[in-house]
Design a protein around this motif. Structure first.
Motif, mmCIF file in Angstrom:
data_model
loop_
_atom_site.group_PDB
_atom_site.id
_atom_site.type_symbol
_atom_site.label_atom_id
_atom_site.label_comp_id
_atom_site.label_asym_id
_atom_site.label_seq_id
_atom_site.Cartn_x
_atom_site.Cartn_y
_atom_site.Cartn_z
ATOM 1 N N ASP A 31 16.005 3.497 8.358
ATOM 2 C CA ASP A 31 16.589 3.581 9.693
ATOM 3 C C ASP A 31 16.320 2.280 10.434
ATOM 4 O O ASP A 31 15.745 1.341 9.862
ATOM 5 C CB ASP A 31 16.055 4.796 10.464
ATOM 6 C CG ASP A 31 14.554 4.793 10.558
ATOM 7 O OD1 ASP A 31 13.953 3.696 10.563
ATOM 8 O OD2 ASP A 31 13.953 5.889 10.629
ATOM 9 N N SER A 52 11.446 3.167 9.878
ATOM 10 C CA SER A 52 10.323 4.093 9.929
ATOM 11 C C SER A 52 10.256 4.962 8.685
ATOM 12 O O SER A 52 9.305 5.710 8.497
ATOM 13 C CB SER A 52 10.435 4.972 11.185
ATOM 14 O OG SER A 52 11.501 5.884 11.038
ATOM 15 N N GLN A 53 11.308 4.878 7.809
ATOM 16 C CA GLN A 53 11.331 5.727 6.605
ATOM 17 C C GLN A 53 10.554 5.036 5.501
ATOM 18 O O GLN A 53 11.094 4.764 4.417
ATOM 19 C CB GLN A 53 12.773 5.994 6.173
ATOM 20 C CG GLN A 53 13.668 6.537 7.256
ATOM 21 C CD GLN A 53 13.289 7.944 7.675
ATOM 22 O OE1 GLN A 53 12.621 8.657 6.915
ATOM 23 N NE2 GLN A 53 13.674 8.341 8.868
ATOM 24 N N THR A 54 9.249 4.771 5.754
ATOM 25 C CA THR A 54 8.500 3.942 4.814
ATOM 26 C C THR A 54 8.238 4.649 3.497
ATOM 27 O O THR A 54 7.758 4.043 2.560
ATOM 28 C CB THR A 54 7.169 3.518 5.422
ATOM 29 O OG1 THR A 54 6.511 4.699 5.840
ATOM 30 C CG2 THR A 54 7.390 2.597 6.604
ATOM 31 N N GLY A 55 8.571 5.928 3.432
ATOM 32 C CA GLY A 55 8.318 6.668 2.202
ATOM 33 C C GLY A 55 9.495 6.593 1.230
ATOM 34 O O GLY A 55 9.350 6.972 0.071
ATOM 35 N N ASN A 78 14.382 1.850 13.061
ATOM 36 C CA ASN A 78 13.234 1.914 13.968
ATOM 37 C C ASN A 78 12.259 0.769 13.746
ATOM 38 O O ASN A 78 11.993 0.370 12.616
ATOM 39 C CB ASN A 78 12.493 3.233 13.787
ATOM 40 C CG ASN A 78 13.284 4.391 14.343
ATOM 41 O OD1 ASN A 78 13.929 4.262 15.378
ATOM 42 N ND2 ASN A 78 13.275 5.508 13.630
ATOM 43 N N GLN A 80 3.815 1.685 1.051
ATOM 44 C CA GLN A 80 4.787 1.839 2.133
ATOM 45 C C GLN A 80 5.864 0.770 1.985
ATOM 46 O O GLN A 80 5.543 -0.412 1.862
ATOM 47 C CB GLN A 80 4.090 1.660 3.498
ATOM 48 C CG GLN A 80 2.856 2.516 3.684
ATOM 49 C CD GLN A 80 3.191 3.992 3.668
ATOM 50 O OE1 GLN A 80 4.094 4.429 4.374
ATOM 51 N NE2 GLN A 80 2.487 4.747 2.831
ATOM 52 N N GLN A 93 0.828 -1.212 0.000
ATOM 53 C CA GLN A 93 0.000 0.000 0.000
ATOM 54 C C GLN A 93 0.860 1.258 0.000
ATOM 55 O O GLN A 93 0.631 2.206 0.755
ATOM 56 C CB GLN A 93 -0.939 0.012 1.197
ATOM 57 C CG GLN A 93 -1.952 -1.110 1.116
ATOM 58 C CD GLN A 93 -2.988 -1.039 2.214
ATOM 59 O OE1 GLN A 93 -2.762 -0.392 3.232
ATOM 60 N NE2 GLN A 93 -4.113 -1.676 1.995
ATOM 61 N N SER A 109 8.360 -0.597 14.481
ATOM 62 C CA SER A 109 7.007 -0.184 14.853
ATOM 63 C C SER A 109 6.307 -1.320 15.573
ATOM 64 O O SER A 109 6.571 -2.486 15.277
ATOM 65 C CB SER A 109 6.199 0.173 13.613
ATOM 66 O OG SER A 109 6.662 1.354 13.057
#
Lengths: 468, 297
Positions: free
Chosen positions: B160, B137-140, B162, B131, B129, B164
């Motif tokens: 990075d 966390s840099q899903t963009g 990170n 991502q 979707q 979730s």
């Protein structure tokens, strides 16, 4: 020794007395449906007998007028109970309006229920955890925030409006009290002048009727004074009527609400607990509504400030680190924050779902926001439990007011029934009294006819045809 | 004792009472709810708020978890494909290191491993979707980019580290992602580094250094498998949490229904009793109101 003419005058007194008694009956029947009327019974008095040579000869009867059948103690009890009852009933009416702001949610689809709103709002953060950068999920956070803020604010607004309308009603009641106390002072003067030593009949009816009306409006104590006068003081002891003089209740605005003064003293809180309609109105205005509003304010303040703090502790989609901005308008103080609650964030990108400095896919701040739902952030309670307590408090007050009202109504009905039994006009009884007085009148007329014949015989000295 | 001459009037008060009872009972039947205002039963109303809160939270979690499960499954199947590709690379590299192949064969192996590397990079850049799944966390941003200008080629990680988590209604945190630098380019098992080294080893035509790099790739594959277990654990925990939430929600809904629902047979019986009472009362009033002694005079 009795004479024929003395017998005639005796009959004459009987006819007069019977006629007067029939008048009393007619008056009772005429007032049968008049609730303020007190039934009268004819008072018969035997005329002083005449003593001739040590023998007493009866001198007939006089009807000295109707005597009102009333029991002052019973009347007072009824009036006192009426004061409590109308206070409870005014309070119940007000509480019923308050409780309509807190509808019972039947399921997840109930609109206007703050409890559901709170849950949906925090759930929207949980949903955001699954895809923190999703625009629809972010929109959902803002829209559920708007629903929550809108519902809290509209309940607060309607509570404030109700305060205003209760305020107005209380002022109206106070002016009605003033006109009744004025009228009572006048009646007192009349009674003291005309009937200082006995029941004042119709005038007393008027005074009792005024007292009954006053009982519905305000709580008071009454003190009988000399010459059948009356003084009235509020339950807290503030004089309203002193025999022929009345003290007017004046109003003034204190902190935005109307306060009531008698003789320069602020009697507002005393009136609230005193009874009567004004007591119920003021209790709702000064106790129940402020309590509910304070809780709502705490709820709104807690949610707004906590959510804003969390949102300003993360990173939003636009890259703001620790300054993503407020979701709700930041309340300056607890008081008034419910009515002022509104969503100020317009761009869903400003929801800081990510932890400070983390990327757009991070959800640690959304987790923090969602976990506020289960944190004891408002008065030692979770938001949902706090609201549940508010519902239970409001519900309890309605329920106990309902019970109190029912009980007081029953006791008023009972006392009213006792008063009516004594003072009300019973038509059957009047019918039988009328029959009795009519018969008595007929008997006296018959006696008169016979005496007349005897008198004729005496005048004609046995010649029966001369005078008939 | 005297009687209250107005008692018939008072009976009309009782008539009001039965009428209001009727109204309330009718309300209960039509809404199906035993508690229509909070004042009617404050305790139930307050419990209702809490129950609905729990039910809605469970329901909402069930929805959320199905979204997250989809994402986790995509990540897991990507890792599954990576494992297949790596096994292929390992068998190619094993062929290359047995010392029987000439330099052109080795170059062809190098090309094949380079193809596998590109495939692994594209799997590491899998998105769900919109991502990217392996960029922390840099899903963009695309997590991995290849720089073929150097030898061996290098891979840059743009994400990075990170992680979730999704919090369940019972408060447990379930890991939702694996950062790419942990799966594909960790110092404990550098998949992409090992592949790049192998490509360079065989491209030179002599295969020097290939045995060491092959061993490294094996280590990296094992490490990746371990990482994949974390993801599989998350999927099964999420499934469990979701079915627990559904079961709990069903149970709570039962409790809530029992708490709030009107007992229709009982209410109907009461209603019919009240109706009879009202009819009786009306008849009594009509009969009593019609007589007086004055009629007989």
């Amino acid at each position: 020794m009795g004479t024929i003419s003395s017998a005639l005058s005796l009959v004459d007194s009987a006819l007069n007395a019977d006629q007067a008694a029939l008048d009393v009956v007619a008056n009772n029947v005429a007032n049968a449906s008049n609730t303020t009327y007190t039934r009268q019974v004819p008072n018969w008095e035997e005329n002083q007998p005449i003593y001739l040579n040590g023998v007493a000869y009866g001198a007939g009867v006089t009807m000295t007028g109707g005597v009102s059948q009333r029991d002052n103690v019973l009347d007072q009890r009824l009036q006192q109970q009426t004061q409590s009852s109308s206070s409870a009933s005014a309070l119940l009416t007000a509480l019923n309006t308050i409780q309509s702001s807190f509808p019972v949610a039947s399921g997840s689809g109930t609109s206007g229920d703050i409890g559901t709103d709170i849950t949906s709002f925090f759930n929207s953060f949980t949903q955001l955890e699954s895809n923190p950068s999703s625009n629809p999920l972010r929109q959902q956070v803002l829209s559920s925030a708007a629903t929550l803020a809108g519902d809290i604010s509209s309940v607060a607004t309607s509570l404030n409006q109700q305060t205003a309308s209760l305020d107005q009603s209380a002022s109206t009641v106070a002016s009605q009290v003033n006109s009744l106390t004025t009228s009572l002072a006048q009646v007192n003067l009349q009674i003291q002048a005309l009937s200082p030593n006995q029941d004042a009949g119709t005038l007393e009816d008027q005074r009792q009727s005024d007292l009954t009306k006053l009982s519905q409006l305000i709580g008071f104590n009454q003190i009988r004074t000399e010459n059948n006068g009356l003084s009235i003081a509020t339950t807290a002891g503030q004089l309203l009527v002193s025999e022929g003089a009345s003290v007017q209740i004046t109003t003034g605005t204190v902190n935005g609400v109307t306060h009531f003064f008698a003789g320069g003293t602020d009697i507002t809180s005393a009136l609230a607990s005193g009874g009567g309609q004004i007591g119920g109105l003021l209790t709702a205005r000064d106790q129940n509504i402020p309590a509910a509003l304070t809780s709502l304010d705490q709820l709104a303040y807690g949610i707004s400030t906590q959510i804003n703090t969390v949102n300003n502790a993360g990173t939003d989609l636009a890259g703001n680190n620790g300054n993503a901005g407020d979701i709700f308008n930041a309340p300056a103080q607890v008081a008034g924050s419910a009515e002022a609650m509104v969503v100020v964030m317009t761009n869903p990108d400003n929801i800081a779902a990510a932890g400070l400095g983390k990327g757009v896919g991070d959800d640690s701040n959304a987790v923090a926001a969602a976990s506020l739902a289960t944190s004891t952030i408002i008065g030692g309670e979770t938001p949902s439990n706090f609201y549940s307590n508010l519902v239970s408090t409001v519900g309890d007050s309605v329920s106990s007011a309902t019970n109190e009202n029912t009980a007081l109504n029953a006791s008023v009905t009972q006392l009213q029934s006792q008063v009516s039994a004594l003072s009300g006009v019973n038509l059957d009884e009047e019918a039988s009294n009328m029959q009795q007085f009519q018969r008595s009148y007929q008997a006296a007329s018959q006696a008169f006819t016979i005496l007349n014949t005897i008198m004729a015989a005496a005048i004609n000295m046995g010649v029966e045809t001369a005078v008939s | 004792m005297r009687v209250d001459p107005f008692y018939i009037v008072n009976l009309s008060g009782a008539l009001d009472q039965t009428q209001s009872t009727q109204q309330q009972l009718t309300n209960e039947i039509s809404s199906g709810l035993g508690v229509n205002t909070i004042g009617q039963n404050p305790v139930a109303a307050a419990q209702n708020v809490q129950l609905l809160n729990e039910i809605q939270t469970e329901d909402s979690f069930t929805q959320t978890s199905s979204l997250s499960q989809g994402m986790l499954q995509v990540a897991d199947s990507a890792l599954g494909s990576v494992v297949t590709q790596l096994n292929q690379a390992i068998s190619l590299a094993t062929q290359g290191t047995n010392g029987t192949l000439n330099s052109s064969d080795l170059k062809s192996i190098s090309n094949q491993i380079a193809g596998i590397r590109d495939e692994v990079i594209s799997l590491a850049n899998t998105s769900y979707q919109g991502q990217y799944l392996f960029s922390g966390s840099q899903t963009g941003s695309i997590p991995f980019s290849l720089n073929s200008g150097t030898s061996p080629a290098t891979v840059t990680y743009n994400g990075d580290s990170n992680v979730s988590v999704l919090q369940t209604p019972s408060g447990q945190s379930i890991q939702l992602n694996l950062p790419g630098n942990q799966v594909f380019s960790s110092p404990s098992g550098d998949v992409l580094g090992a592949l790049n080294n192998l490509v360079a080893d065989f491209a030179s035509g002599n295969g020097n250094g290939a045995p060491t790099d092959l061993a490294n790739l094996n280590t990296a594959l094992n490490f990746l498998d371990q990482q994949r277990v974390t993801l599989d654990n998350s999927i099964s925990r999420l499934t469990d949490a979701s079915s627990a939430a559904t079961a709990e929600s069903t149970q709570l809904l039962n409790v809530q229904t029992n708490l709030m629902q009107a007992d229709i047979p009982a209410v109907s019986t009461q209603l019919s009793l009240t109706e009879s009472q009202q009819t009786a009362l009306i008849n009594v009033i009509a009969a009593l109101g019609s007589g007086s002694l004055f009629d007989k005079l």
